[in-house]
Design an enzyme around this catalytic site. Structure first.
Site, PDB file in Angstrom:
ATOM      1  N   HIS A 186     -29.449  51.895  -6.339  1.00  0.00           N
ATOM      2  CA  HIS A 186     -29.769  52.842  -7.424  1.00  0.00           C
ATOM      3  C   HIS A 186     -30.008  52.111  -8.749  1.00  0.00           C
ATOM      4  O   HIS A 186     -30.842  52.533  -9.557  1.00  0.00           O
ATOM      5  CB  HIS A 186     -28.609  53.819  -7.632  1.00  0.00           C
ATOM      6  CG  HIS A 186     -28.654  55.039  -6.772  1.00  0.00           C
ATOM      7  ND1 HIS A 186     -29.708  55.935  -6.786  1.00  0.00           N
ATOM      8  CD2 HIS A 186     -27.757  55.543  -5.892  1.00  0.00           C
ATOM      9  CE1 HIS A 186     -29.443  56.926  -5.939  1.00  0.00           C
ATOM     10  NE2 HIS A 186     -28.284  56.707  -5.375  1.00  0.00           N
ATOM     11  N   CYS A 230     -27.345  61.155  -0.116  1.00  0.00           N
ATOM     12  CA  CYS A 230     -27.290  60.826  -1.551  1.00  0.00           C
ATOM     13  C   CYS A 230     -27.185  62.118  -2.346  1.00  0.00           C
ATOM     14  O   CYS A 230     -27.875  63.096  -2.025  1.00  0.00           O
ATOM     15  CB  CYS A 230     -28.561  60.081  -1.941  1.00  0.00           C
ATOM     16  SG  CYS A 230     -28.647  59.638  -3.689  1.00  0.00           S
ATOM     17  N   LEU A 231     -26.355  62.121  -3.374  1.00  0.00           N
ATOM     18  CA  LEU A 231     -26.215  63.323  -4.208  1.00  0.00           C
ATOM     19  C   LEU A 231     -27.527  63.680  -4.918  1.00  0.00           C
ATOM     20  O   LEU A 231     -27.724  64.821  -5.302  1.00  0.00           O
ATOM     21  CB  LEU A 231     -25.094  63.135  -5.235  1.00  0.00           C
ATOM     22  CG  LEU A 231     -23.683  63.022  -4.654  1.00  0.00           C
ATOM     23  CD1 LEU A 231     -22.676  62.741  -5.762  1.00  0.00           C
ATOM     24  CD2 LEU A 231     -23.305  64.280  -3.885  1.00  0.00           C
ATOM     25  N   GLY A 273     -20.059  58.273  -3.737  1.00  0.00           N
ATOM     26  CA  GLY A 273     -20.557  57.264  -4.651  1.00  0.00           C
ATOM     27  C   GLY A 273     -21.505  57.875  -5.660  1.00  0.00           C
ATOM     28  O   GLY A 273     -22.144  58.902  -5.380  1.00  0.00           O
ATOM     29  N   GLN A 327     -27.946  58.131 -11.972  1.00  0.00           N
ATOM     30  CA  GLN A 327     -28.021  59.485 -11.395  1.00  0.00           C
ATOM     31  C   GLN A 327     -27.595  60.569 -12.380  1.00  0.00           C
ATOM     32  O   GLN A 327     -27.887  61.745 -12.168  1.00  0.00           O
ATOM     33  CB  GLN A 327     -27.153  59.583 -10.122  1.00  0.00           C
ATOM     34  CG  GLN A 327     -27.681  58.758  -8.960  1.00  0.00           C
ATOM     35  CD  GLN A 327     -26.783  58.878  -7.748  1.00  0.00           C
ATOM     36  OE1 GLN A 327     -25.818  58.141  -7.626  1.00  0.00           O
ATOM     37  NE2 GLN A 327     -27.089  59.817  -6.876  1.00  0.00           N
ATOM     38  N   HIS A 346     -25.955  51.050  -1.129  1.00  0.00           N
ATOM     39  CA  HIS A 346     -26.636  52.254  -1.591  1.00  0.00           C
ATOM     40  C   HIS A 346     -26.554  52.382  -3.113  1.00  0.00           C
ATOM     41  O   HIS A 346     -27.568  52.611  -3.796  1.00  0.00           O
ATOM     42  CB  HIS A 346     -26.006  53.471  -0.902  1.00  0.00           C
ATOM     43  CG  HIS A 346     -26.562  54.789  -1.316  1.00  0.00           C
ATOM     44  ND1 HIS A 346     -27.253  55.610  -0.438  1.00  0.00           N
ATOM     45  CD2 HIS A 346     -26.536  55.451  -2.500  1.00  0.00           C
ATOM     46  CE1 HIS A 346     -27.625  56.706  -1.088  1.00  0.00           C
ATOM     47  NE2 HIS A 346     -27.195  56.637  -2.336  1.00  0.00           N
ATOM     48  N   GLU A 347     -25.333  52.233  -3.652  1.00  0.00           N
ATOM     49  CA  GLU A 347     -25.158  52.443  -5.095  1.00  0.00           C
ATOM     50  C   GLU A 347     -25.812  51.318  -5.898  1.00  0.00           C
ATOM     51  O   GLU A 347     -26.389  51.570  -6.954  1.00  0.00           O
ATOM     52  CB  GLU A 347     -23.675  52.568  -5.445  1.00  0.00           C
ATOM     53  CG  GLU A 347     -22.954  53.732  -4.762  1.00  0.00           C
ATOM     54  CD  GLU A 347     -23.650  55.078  -4.912  1.00  0.00           C
ATOM     55  OE1 GLU A 347     -24.325  55.306  -5.931  1.00  0.00           O
ATOM     56  OE2 GLU A 347     -23.545  55.906  -3.992  1.00  0.00           O
TER      57      GLU A 347
HETATM   58 CO    CO Z   1     -27.337  57.873  -3.965  1.00  0.00          CO
END
Ligand code: CO
Length: 157
Positions: free
Chosen positions: A135, A89-90, A46, A51, A131-132
């Protein structure tokens, strides 16, 4: 198509609230394509536009079960149940934590054609939706984690 730089969790941009997309312009479509490439190149499941430094309410998700999903202006409209699983998370590389999330989550959003779509996910996809979407409001999973995993736990998989 391009691979974009992913902001890390010390970057204050990740704490900002993203704005709704009013018009799905060619620029937005290019952003979606670049987000897909960037997520895949980073082996993520995701990615939110914030991000990659774009404060727009746009998310891409890809899991084995769901396939590739694009969400514009997504909102959670229903949720039920509960799960406590490991999440990463990236933007928070190498760190994992246990979060408390709903087991089933339904989101409404626009697709790239501007059509309203409704999707329901469970397990990983439900976590990914939560999660997304977090963000988009400047929230990271590390804010919500019940506890972070130790290095040993991560190595054990
Ligand atoms: Co994330």
């Amino acid at each position: 198509m391009a691979i974009l730089n992913i902001l890390k969790d010390t970057d204050p941009t990740l704490r900002k609230t993203s704005r709704e997309v009013a018009d799905i312009t060619p620029r937005i479509l290019t952003l979606l394509d670049d987000m897909k490439d960037t997520m895949r190149a980073a082996n993520g499941c995701g990615l939110a536009a914030v991000q990659v430094g774009v404060l727009r309410r746009i998310v891409v998700i890809e899991t084995e079960e769901s396939g590739y999903i694009e969400l514009i202006n997504p909102k959670i409209v229903a949720y039920s149940g509960r799960q406590q699983e490991a999440e990463g998370c990236l933007s928070v590389p190498g760190r994992w934590g246990i979060t408390d999330r709903p087991m089933h989550v339904t989101v409404k959003a626009l697709n790239r054609k501007g059509e309203e779509i409704t999707l329901t996910g469970k397990d990983l996809l439900a976590r990914a939706f939560c999660h997304e979407l977090d963000h988009l409001d400047g929230v990271l999973f590390t804010d919500k984690a019940i506890r972070m995993l130790s290095r040993d736990e991560i190595e054990e998989g």
